[in-house]
Design a protein around this motif. Structure first.
Motif, short mmCIF file in Angstrom:
data_model
loop_
_atom_site.label_atom_id
_atom_site.label_comp_id
_atom_site.label_asym_id
_atom_site.label_seq_id
_atom_site.Cartn_x
_atom_site.Cartn_y
_atom_site.Cartn_z
N UNK A 77 21.61 22.39 10.12
CA UNK A 77 22.46 23.56 10.41
C UNK A 77 21.88 24.44 11.51
N UNK A 130 19.82 15.08 8.75
CA UNK A 130 21.04 15.10 7.94
C UNK A 130 21.39 16.53 7.55
N UNK A 131 22.66 16.88 7.61
CA UNK A 131 23.12 18.22 7.22
C UNK A 131 22.49 19.34 8.04
N UNK A 149 15.95 17.42 7.17
CA UNK A 149 17.12 17.51 6.30
C UNK A 149 17.52 18.97 6.12
N UNK A 150 18.75 19.31 6.46
CA UNK A 150 19.29 20.66 6.22
C UNK A 150 18.42 21.77 6.82
N UNK A 191 17.63 24.85 9.09
CA UNK A 191 18.57 25.89 9.50
C UNK A 191 17.91 26.90 10.43
N UNK A 230 25.73 20.09 11.51
CA UNK A 230 26.71 21.08 11.96
C UNK A 230 26.06 22.25 12.69
#
Lengths: 257, 506
Positions: free
Chosen positions: A159, A156-157, A132-133, A135, A183
């Motif tokens: 980066x 999810x999310x 999750x997220x 980065x 993204x």
């Protein structure tokens, strides 16, 4: 506490300790110069490895855990190495910055949540919202390799970073909403995934040479760590798919200016 | 598509005063003004004007004035001009209407319906210019009891109780969370300088703390750990005075945030630890917190990560059940509770959320303070109130209602030049505050802007001492939750009840 010979090794019996007492003891070991700490009878103590920011900045330790560590194993981890001989609970490597975590078993929800560096290897499957997220930035590229499968909202999310889902042991991937809101970063999945299981922010692509290199590298590491009964070559012989975000700005068109 | 929107403002230029110097052209990032060389005339595209007054202030001959557009739709109390233009905007774009700043709707401002007491005859007032007056405040958990040990015959005592970590501030005013990214580096640094000069704290928001500021300003920083976990690493947490978990924000309770990719420059990407040019998405919830128990897990993760040396704050938006939630937060281990009310500001939020969600901060402070007292756990946390603190009297009233200190955001921005045009989300702030455009951002000089902020803190602190002295109180601590010093004017019975104050004259 016992001290080993070649490396400075210390051992802690966690069976009667609260999480704070256990982490106090680990911190003290590091301050005393331990390079390797063995924890026996761990039974759900949280935050193992979290309190090791800079008591001794040059000393990166290896923590070996026998038993089941509690939530947030290696949360905010700052470059140490943790090996779990057993399963782990929720929040493995939460907001981790650097280091390595190996789990010889399964892990719970939100594995690698918001991690931005280091590597996590889970031998079996994981729960909801793994990566999750996650980065990455400049030189940092976190890696999460999962031997089995994951539940809903994997990546999810996301980066940045790399997630590899191996689907070993003939598991079928049942997760929905994979990569929703993603993204950045990349997810590789071995085994079949239907279109409806993917979030609408990701696209499916064929592997390129550089993807093969990435997979070869991390799957080799994975097979080196765990006794799987299957070789790196056998794992890589099956087809992988690659998921990439379709936009760096998935929600750019939602607003009226 | 032809836009049906009416311009919001009218620009008037006194031709006889205008010297065609084009300062207005250069000052306006919205490109309202332009110069026609052939005609040697200045023109203004009024539909671009946001009413920030930058050109008016900088016009060397005072030739400009900007005022609300006198053109208006037919007067209608239900379908106001704002409703009609919002409808028009959505019909033209199909999007969520964004805004910046705080809620500007005419909800009751309870501060304006509360009056303070003063000493007359029966107890002396204190003159703060000549007598000691204490504004110093300690933030953090206070122990339930104190074990004292006397160690000399002279009666000296030593405190045996282990004291939880507390942070001392010189005045009960802190700068609220405004991230580098939402505001410019220069504005962010100005807040950091001012906080360290005055002996109070600034809040990094969830955009991280640039590495070069950590050594010098870390000890005056509240660092946030929010749902996006941007810029959070062990060094960031350990360099700070306080770590704050952001659950919600008064301007947008319950929703996440998007820092648009075009604002994610190289330096912001580095500070937030995300790739350059990607949207910085803050999810609505923190996905490791779905309950009070989970909140406790993160609170203790942060305490572990900082070796139990720093107070951990939890910030929530003031909502219907704040009192019960606050009780859970304290029991989960929060040392500080930050409450952000209905009028709290933002760099960008959907207008429909900003204007309709949450409760006024005055009611939230009173109900949270009351609940924690009833449960006997008020000492275990400090309360910081935020969202619509406009002047020193608001600070005093917030503290009398039960807060320990307040966060100011909008007031601090106004001190730096903000005129509340509410266009923060466009990234074109002409005052150099809410922008990442280097040309605009350099309009803030941190040395000067921090001076303006320090002046604001000093002015408010002096006024607060005057008010305290007038009440015959010589330490801000004695005012905390001291609602006897407040009376309500023009409030309903239930409002007085929630606020825990009597009506004026009672």
């Amino acid at each position: 506490m016992k001290t080993g010979e070649e490396v400075n090794e210390m051992e802690i019996d966690a069976s009667k300790l609260t999480h704070k007492e256990l982490n106090d003891a680990i911190r003290n070991c590091v301050l005393e110069g331990a390079e390797r700490i063995i924890l026996r009878n761990v039974y759900g103590q949280r935050y193992i490895g979290t309190r090791l920011y800079s008591p001794n900045p040059d000393n990166k330790v290896e923590i070996e855990i026998f038993g089941t560590p509690g939530n947030d194993l290696g949360a905010f981890l700052n470059g140490h190495r943790i090996i779990v001989h057993g399963n782990a609970q929720d929040g493995v490597g939460n907001t981790m910055d650097d280091g390595e975590i190996m789990v010889e078993g399964r892990a719970g929800d939100i594995v690698g949540m918001s991690m931005r560096g280091g590597k996590i290897f889970i031998r079996d499957s994981v729960g909801y919202r793994a990566a999750m997220h996650m980065k990455g930035y400049s030189g940092k590229k976190p890696v999460l390799v999962i031997g089995g499968t994951a539940q809903d909202f994997l990546g999810e999310y996301m980066a940045g970073g790399i997630v590899i889902l191996l689907g070993l042991g003939n598991v079928s991937h049942k997760a929905n909403f994979i990569g929703t809101g993603m993204h950045g970063g990349v997810i590789y999945i071995r085994g079949e995934v239907e279109k409806y299981q993917l979030g609408k922010e990701v696209g499916v692509l064929k592997l390129e040479d550089k993807d093969e290199e990435i997979l070869e590298k991390y799957v080799r590491e994975f097979t080196n760590y765990f006794d799987l009964g299957i070789s790196q070559k056998e794992i890589l012989s099956e087809e992988f798919i690659k998921l990439l975000p379709v936009s760096k700005r998935p929600y750019g068109r939602v607003y009226a200016y | 598509m032809q836009s049906y929107l009416l311009p919001e403002f009218e620009v008037e230029r006194k031709e006889e005063k205008c010297i065609r110097c084009q300062v207005c052209v250069r000052q306006c990032a919205f490109e309202t003004h332009r110069y026609d060389e052939e005609l040697d005339r200045m023109f203004s595209d009024v539909e671009k004007c946001v009413g920030c007054q930058r050109c008016v202030v900088f016009c060397p001959t005072n030739a400009l004035s900007v005022r609300p557009n006198p053109s208006a739709y037919k007067l209608n109390y239900s379908w106001t001009d704002e409703r009609i233009s919002d409808l028009t905007k959505q019909a033209e774009t199909g999007g969520v209407i964004l805004t910046g700043g705080g809620n500007d709707k005419p909800y009751r401002v309870y501060f304006d319906h509360l009056v303070l007491n003063a000493s007359q005859v029966t107890n002396p007032s204190i003159d703060p210019l000549r007598e000691p007056m204490e504004l110093r405040t300690f933030l953090g958990c206070k122990p339930d009891t104190l074990a004292l040990e006397s160690w000399s015959e002279l009666g000296d005592v030593e405190i045996r109780t282990a004291m939880p970590p507390n942070v001392m501030i010189e005045t009960p005013i802190l700068f609220t969370a405004m991230s580098y990214g939402a505001i410019s580096y220069q504005a962010f640094k100005s807040l950091a300088i001012a906080a360290s000069e005055y002996g109070t704290l600034f809040n990094t928001g969830e955009g991280g703390l640039p590495k070069e500021l950590r050594a010098k300003y870390g000890r005056n920083a509240i660092v946030q750990c929010a749902s996006g976990r941007f810029g959070v690493d062990a060094e960031y947490l350990n360099c700070a005075a306080v770590v704050e978990i952001k659950i919600g924000q008064g301007a947008k309770p319950g929703i996440g945030g998007h820092l648009p990719g075009e604002k994610v420059s190289c330096s912001i990407a580095e500070t937030r630890m995300i790739p350059e040019g990607t949207d910085a998405l803050s999810p609505a919830p923190q996905h490791d917190i779905y309950s009070i128990e989970d909140l406790s897990t993160l609170i203790y993760a942060l305490k572990e990560a900082t070796n139990y040396e720093k107070p951990v704050s939890v910030k929530i938006a003031a909502v219907h059940n704040s009192a019960a939630i606050a009780s859970g937060m304290v029991r989960a281990g929060a040392d500080i509770i930050a409450l952000d009310g209905l009028r709290g500001g933002t760099g960008a939020a959907p207008k429909i959320i900003r204007d309709n969600v949450g409760i006024p901060i005055e009611l939230a402070i009173a109900s949270v303070d009351q609940r924690l007292r009833e449960e006997g756990i008020r000492n275990r946390c400090s309360i910081i109130a935020a969202g619509g603190i406009r002047c020193s009297a608001d600070v005093i009233k917030a503290i009398a209602l039960g807060a320990d200190a307040v966060y100011i955001g909008t007031a601090a921005l106004v001190a730096m030049g903000c005129t509340l045009c509410q266009k923060c989300y466009t990234g074109k702030c002409n005052w150099g505050i809410c922008t990442q455009d280097p040309y605009l951002a350099k309009r803030i000089n941190p040395d000067i802007a921090s001076r303006r902020l320090v002046n604001l803190l000093r002015g408010w602190s002096l006024e607060m001492k005057e008010m305290l002295g007038g009440m015959g109180i010589n330490a801000i601590e004695s005012l905390r939750g001291n609602r006897d010093h407040l009376r309500g004017v023009g409030l309903e019975e239930w409002e007085l009840d929630v606020l825990g104050v009597k009506g004026a004259g009672e």
